[in-house]
Design an enzyme around this catalytic site. Structure first.
Site, PDB file in Angstrom:
ATOM      1  CE  LYS A  78      -4.558   0.774   0.681  1.00 25.25           C
ATOM      2  NZ  LYS A  78      -5.619  -0.179   0.302  1.00 25.25           N
ATOM      3  N   GLY A 181     -20.150   5.875   6.841  1.00 26.86           N
ATOM      4  CA  GLY A 181     -19.335   6.440   5.767  1.00 26.86           C
ATOM      5  C   GLY A 181     -20.004   6.329   4.418  1.00 26.86           C
ATOM      6  N   GLY A 183     -18.972   7.539   1.521  1.00 28.72           N
ATOM      7  CA  GLY A 183     -17.964   7.969   0.543  1.00 28.72           C
ATOM      8  C   GLY A 183     -18.092   7.188  -0.745  1.00 28.72           C
ATOM      9  CB  VAL A 185     -17.009   1.798  -1.102  1.00 30.19           C
ATOM     10  CG1 VAL A 185     -17.700   0.449  -1.030  1.00 30.19           C
ATOM     11  CG2 VAL A 185     -15.709   1.673  -1.885  1.00 30.19           C
TER      12      VAL A 185
HETATM   13  N1  PHE Z   1      -7.809   0.232  -2.925  1.00 29.34           N
HETATM   14  C1  PHE Z   1      -8.727  -0.822  -3.160  1.00 29.34           C
HETATM   15  C2  PHE Z   1      -8.482  -1.968  -2.185  1.00 29.34           C
HETATM   16  O1  PHE Z   1      -8.028  -1.753  -1.085  1.00 29.34           O
HETATM   17  C3  PHE Z   1      -8.782  -1.296  -4.587  1.00 29.34           C
HETATM   18  C4  PHE Z   1      -7.504  -1.614  -5.285  1.00 29.34           C
HETATM   19  C5  PHE Z   1      -6.739  -2.698  -4.934  1.00 29.34           C
HETATM   20  C6  PHE Z   1      -7.100  -0.873  -6.335  1.00 29.34           C
HETATM   21  C7  PHE Z   1      -5.591  -3.022  -5.624  1.00 29.34           C
HETATM   22  C8  PHE Z   1      -5.976  -1.212  -7.034  1.00 29.34           C
HETATM   23  C9  PHE Z   1      -5.205  -2.279  -6.666  1.00 29.34           C
HETATM   24  O2  PHE Z   1      -8.793  -3.110  -2.435  1.00 29.34           O
END
Ligand code: PHE
Length: 349
Positions: A78, A181, A183, A185
């Site tokens: 991340k 939330g 937002g 989603v």
């Molecule tokens: N951010 C989102 C998640 O946590 C979606 C995502 C995942 C986007 C992986 C791109 C790559 O799942």
């Protein structure tokens, strides 16, 4: 910070200080065992770098479990970009370009997409220098666009499986769902829940989201501080993490927790706390995998948006199986999910 880093079980942490903006770019490469570390880019203001670092580490680990549990051959990671609260749009743009260059320099060690605080338009900018390591660009620019509609669909499918486990039928009709939330989603989930004739109540801090859902749609608004005390059937965390903890779990008045947020549990013990209270918990990284699944399926496998929508309903199936296993063995659903993710990681060597 040194202690935090030493305690983390991830593979490496890339830390860049962006002098022109004062932002910190933190890329948590948690695991590359199943493939290139992949996860969204979160842009947010934090109290301090330490808090941002902790968030990146937790979220990166969550992605490893998400992919492993879904059988997706990707590693977990991340990126967190901790920005000053008053960053102006032009400075942000340049920051995104420099971030793209960093991704290019990393040469595919980490691949990214949207998350809290980023949009497909941002991915277009990042991809100027960071391609091909950027998912979720706008459709006009050859990407799959926003992941949130797919995440919301996957959560809905998981909620139906949850209803089946708790009430014996998969219908959400008449079920009181507390959505924390509204937002990207959360608001899509609210729409799907209303179509399924659930009774939705919601909470948010953004005045425009509150006005729309409360005043235009007529949904019941719950103050953020009262969310955990709200009487409901299903609590759906769709905001930030660590909302299920020693303080909140004793207050919950629901039969199940099923929502989209990443890292909902503050600690592993919180899974047991929910289990003891007989609140059925849909493990976050299982129920919220729809976005990632769909994005890869569109951008890597070349499926259509419609096919990807179909595909995310597999999440309901996965949860049904987990619920059955957990019930048969008397373990928490989180423990069952973790075991299956760890099995996949171990198989990969
Ligand atoms: N951010 C989102 C998640 O946590 C979606 C995502 C995942 C986007 C992986 C791109 C790559 O799942």
């Amino acid at each position: 910070m040194e202690n935090l880093l030493k305690q983390w079980d991830g593979e490496e942490m890339i830390i860049r200080f962006d002098r022109p903006t004062g932002a910190w770019i933190l890329i948590a490469v948690h695991s590359t065992r199943l493939g290139a570390a992949t996860g969204g880019t979160r842009i947010k203001s934090y109290r301090d770098v330490r808090e941002a670092l902790q968030d990146a580490m937790n979220l990166g680990a969550g992605m490893t479990h998400k992919f492993a549990a879904a059988g997706i051959m990707r590693g977990g990671g991340k990126a967190v970009i901790a920005v000053p609260p008053d960053l102006d749009p032009d400075a942000r743009l340049h920051l995104l370009r420099r971030y793209g260059t960093l991704l290019q320099q990393l040469g595919g060690l980490f691949e990214t997409g949207v998350d809290v605080g980023t949009t497909p338009a941002d991915m277009d900018i990042i991809a100027e220098n960071g391609a091909p390591y950027v998912f979720c660009r706008t459709v006009e620019n050859g990407g799959a666009g926003d992941a949130s509609p797919f995440t919301a669909l996957g959560v809905l499918s998981g909620m139906q499986a949850t209803c089946e486990q708790v009430w014996g039928e998969d219908s959400l009709g008449g079920k009181r769902v507390m959505v924390q939330g509204a937002g990207s989603v959360g608001r899509r989930l609210i729409k799907l829940l209303r179509e399924a004739e659930a009774e939705v109540m919601f909470s948010d801090v953004d005045p425009s989201a509150i006005a729309y859902h409360r005043d235009e749609l007529g949904l019941r608004y719950i103050e953020p501080k009262d969310v955990y005390d709200a009487e409901c059937d299903i609590f759906a965390p769709c905001a930030l993490g660590a909302v299920l903890n020693a303080d909140t779990i004793p207050r919950l008045k629901c039969r199940a927790v099923a929502g989209a947020a990443n890292n909902q549990l503050a600690s592993v013990q919180d899974a047991d706390r929910l289990h003891e209270r007989q609140i059925l918990y849909a493990p976050d990284y299982v129920i919220n995998a729809g976005g990632a699944m769909a994005i890869f399926s569109i951008e890597i496998t070349g499926r259509s948006h419609a096919e990807a929508e179909q595909q995310v309903s597999v999440i309901g199936q996965t949860l049904r199986q987990l619920y059955t296993e957990a019930a048969a063995e008397g373990i928490s659903t989180e423990a069952a999910a973790r075991r299956s993710a760890e099995r996949r990681l171990a198989e990969a060597g």
